[in-house]
Design a protein around this motif. Structure first.
Motif, PDB file in Angstrom:
ATOM      1  N   VAL A  86       0.028   5.152  -3.707  1.00  0.00           N
ATOM      2  CA  VAL A  86      -0.124   5.610  -2.324  1.00  0.00           C
ATOM      3  C   VAL A  86       1.225   5.606  -1.617  1.00  0.00           C
ATOM      4  CG1 VAL A  86      -1.269   5.186  -0.117  1.00  0.00           C
ATOM      5  CG2 VAL A  86      -2.499   4.734  -2.264  1.00  0.00           C
ATOM      6  N   HIS A  87       1.640   6.776  -1.160  1.00  0.00           N
ATOM      7  CA  HIS A  87       2.913   6.891  -0.444  1.00  0.00           C
ATOM      8  C   HIS A  87       2.712   6.421   0.997  1.00  0.00           C
ATOM      9  CE1 HIS A  87       7.007   8.601  -0.494  1.00  0.00           C
ATOM     10  NE2 HIS A  87       6.811   8.794   0.795  1.00  0.00           N
ATOM     11  N   ILE A  88       3.620   5.581   1.468  1.00  0.00           N
ATOM     12  CA  ILE A  88       3.485   5.056   2.821  1.00  0.00           C
ATOM     13  C   ILE A  88       3.578   6.182   3.854  1.00  0.00           C
ATOM     14  CG2 ILE A  88       5.961   4.535   3.137  1.00  0.00           C
ATOM     15  CD1 ILE A  88       5.010   1.912   4.564  1.00  0.00           C
ATOM     16  N   ASN A  89       2.670   6.163   4.801  1.00  0.00           N
ATOM     17  CA  ASN A  89       2.754   7.053   5.963  1.00  0.00           C
ATOM     18  C   ASN A  89       1.976   6.413   7.105  1.00  0.00           C
ATOM     19  OD1 ASN A  89      -0.070   8.321   6.212  1.00  0.00           O
ATOM     20  ND2 ASN A  89       0.415   8.704   4.065  1.00  0.00           N
ATOM     21  N   GLY A  90       2.092   6.993   8.268  1.00  0.00           N
ATOM     22  CA  GLY A  90       1.507   6.378   9.461  1.00  0.00           C
ATOM     23  C   GLY A  90       0.002   6.488   9.579  1.00  0.00           C
ATOM     24  N   GLU A  91      -0.640   7.165   8.624  1.00  0.00           N
ATOM     25  CA  GLU A  91      -2.084   7.397   8.735  1.00  0.00           C
ATOM     26  C   GLU A  91      -2.900   6.682   7.662  1.00  0.00           C
ATOM     27  OE1 GLU A  91      -2.586  11.620   8.725  1.00  0.00           O
ATOM     28  OE2 GLU A  91      -1.713  11.878  10.711  1.00  0.00           O
ATOM     29  N   LEU A  92      -2.329   5.682   7.033  1.00  0.00           N
ATOM     30  CA  LEU A  92      -3.042   5.009   5.945  1.00  0.00           C
ATOM     31  C   LEU A  92      -4.323   4.324   6.415  1.00  0.00           C
ATOM     32  CD1 LEU A  92      -0.325   3.405   3.635  1.00  0.00           C
ATOM     33  CD2 LEU A  92      -1.398   5.643   3.503  1.00  0.00           C
ATOM     34  N   VAL A  93      -4.298   3.791   7.631  1.00  0.00           N
ATOM     35  CA  VAL A  93      -5.497   3.121   8.152  1.00  0.00           C
ATOM     36  C   VAL A  93      -6.613   4.143   8.372  1.00  0.00           C
ATOM     37  CG1 VAL A  93      -6.453   1.810  10.094  1.00  0.00           C
ATOM     38  CG2 VAL A  93      -4.197   1.217   9.173  1.00  0.00           C
ATOM     39  N   GLN A  94      -6.255   5.303   8.956  1.00  0.00           N
ATOM     40  CA  GLN A  94      -7.249   6.361   9.192  1.00  0.00           C
ATOM     41  C   GLN A  94      -7.778   6.923   7.872  1.00  0.00           C
ATOM     42  OE1 GLN A  94      -4.416   5.839  10.760  1.00  0.00           O
ATOM     43  NE2 GLN A  94      -4.252   6.941  12.721  1.00  0.00           N
ATOM     44  N   LYS A  95      -6.937   6.936   6.830  1.00  0.00           N
ATOM     45  CA  LYS A  95      -7.334   7.505   5.542  1.00  0.00           C
ATOM     46  C   LYS A  95      -7.744   6.429   4.531  1.00  0.00           C
ATOM     47  CE  LYS A  95      -4.495  11.611   6.172  1.00  0.00           C
ATOM     48  NZ  LYS A  95      -3.365  12.415   5.741  1.00  0.00           N
ATOM     49  N   TYR A  96      -8.002   5.246   5.020  1.00  0.00           N
ATOM     50  CA  TYR A  96      -8.254   4.075   4.167  1.00  0.00           C
ATOM     51  C   TYR A  96      -9.405   4.297   3.185  1.00  0.00           C
ATOM     52  CZ  TYR A  96      -8.822  -0.876   2.946  1.00  0.00           C
ATOM     53  OH  TYR A  96      -8.912  -2.068   2.272  1.00  0.00           O
TER      54      TYR A  96
END
Length: 258
Positions: A86-96
């Motif tokens: 998983v590449h880090i980005n600002g939407e990981l929580v939304q796409k969890y």
């Protein structure tokens, strides 16, 4: 060193979905190479959410099921599990919900930084993932340009509760002496907890996992190599793995002459 089993937690073995294996033939060749190297279990980890590749959870699960059937039909003794790099980005929580963990309950997850830098929001993202019950495993920190310049960055992430994975090819010198020396320092300072192949079906990115484990055993003792392999098994089973006895890497002193 001989191991009863070797678990590889980072491998681009699924065909045609990222910069790893480009065909079923490539994937079968990789599988045979893995078995020859002593690998018994592989977490298939295609890139997810980087600039080029999106590999949704359901797609990876389906592809793993199909590939496992192919391996079984050819009597290749290898067990494949679904995962993602998983590449880090600002939407990981939304796409969890679309993210796959190392283990079924997503207690652990592979987290990739860009090769050139560490995003300013990385600490916050690690905190958010830990809050959700997922411990990020930072992959190949030894190849990140910013961490190469300042190893305290990795130290602080480990201090925060993350884990880290060194690449087998890095450890044995496949990416050059500097990366090999840094990999060795990370092991010496307990800043990495597992070694994985990150095999890609391209020259220089194949299976040298048993060689790397043997080299770790030679450099730091057999028990260290055994612990690295056990950590990989424990992570895929969702058992507790924590960084311990880790320490900062001393910075080189600069001398000024007047």
């Amino acid at each position: 060193m001989d191991f009863e089993k070797i678990v590889d937690l980072h491998c681009h073995i699924l065909p045609g979905i990222d910069d790893g294996s480009q065909s079923l033939e490539d994937s079968i060749a990789l599988a045979n190479e893995a078995v020859k190297d002593g690998v018994t279990h592989i977490l298939a980890t295609p890139h997810h959410l980087d600039n080029k590749y999106v590999n949704h959870r359901s797609d990876v699960e389906r592809l793993v099921k199909n590939f496992q059937a192919e391996l079984d039909s050819r009597q290749i003794p290898l067990k494949i599990f679904p995962g993602q790099e998983v590449h880090i980005n600002g939407e990981l929580v939304q796409k969890y919900d679309d993210l796959l963990g190392v283990d079924l309950k997503k207690k652990y997850m592979l987290l990739e930084f860009p090769h050139s830098n560490v995003p300013a929001y990385a600490e916050k993202m690690i905190f958010e993932l830990l809050k959700l019950g997922t411990t990020p495993i930072i992959v190949h920190p030894e190849r990140n340009k910013e961490i190469q310049k300042n190893t305290d960055i990795l130290y602080k992430f480990i201090q925060q509760g993350a884990l880290a994975q060194v690449t087998a090819t890095s450890y044995i010198g496949g990416f050059g002496d500097d990366v090999a020396k840094l990999s060795q320092k990370f092991v010496a300072h307990n800043l990495v907890q597992i070694v994985a192949s990150d095999a890609h079906a391209m020259r220089g990115r194949d299976f040298v996992l048993s060689e790397a484990l043997s080299q770790i055993g030679h450099d730091f003792g057999k028990d260290k190599a055994i612990q690295f392999e056990k950590n990989a098994e424990d992570l895929i089973n969702g058992f507790n793995v924590m960084a311990s006895n880790y320490s900062q890497i001393a910075k080189k002193k600069h001398f000024f002459f007047f």
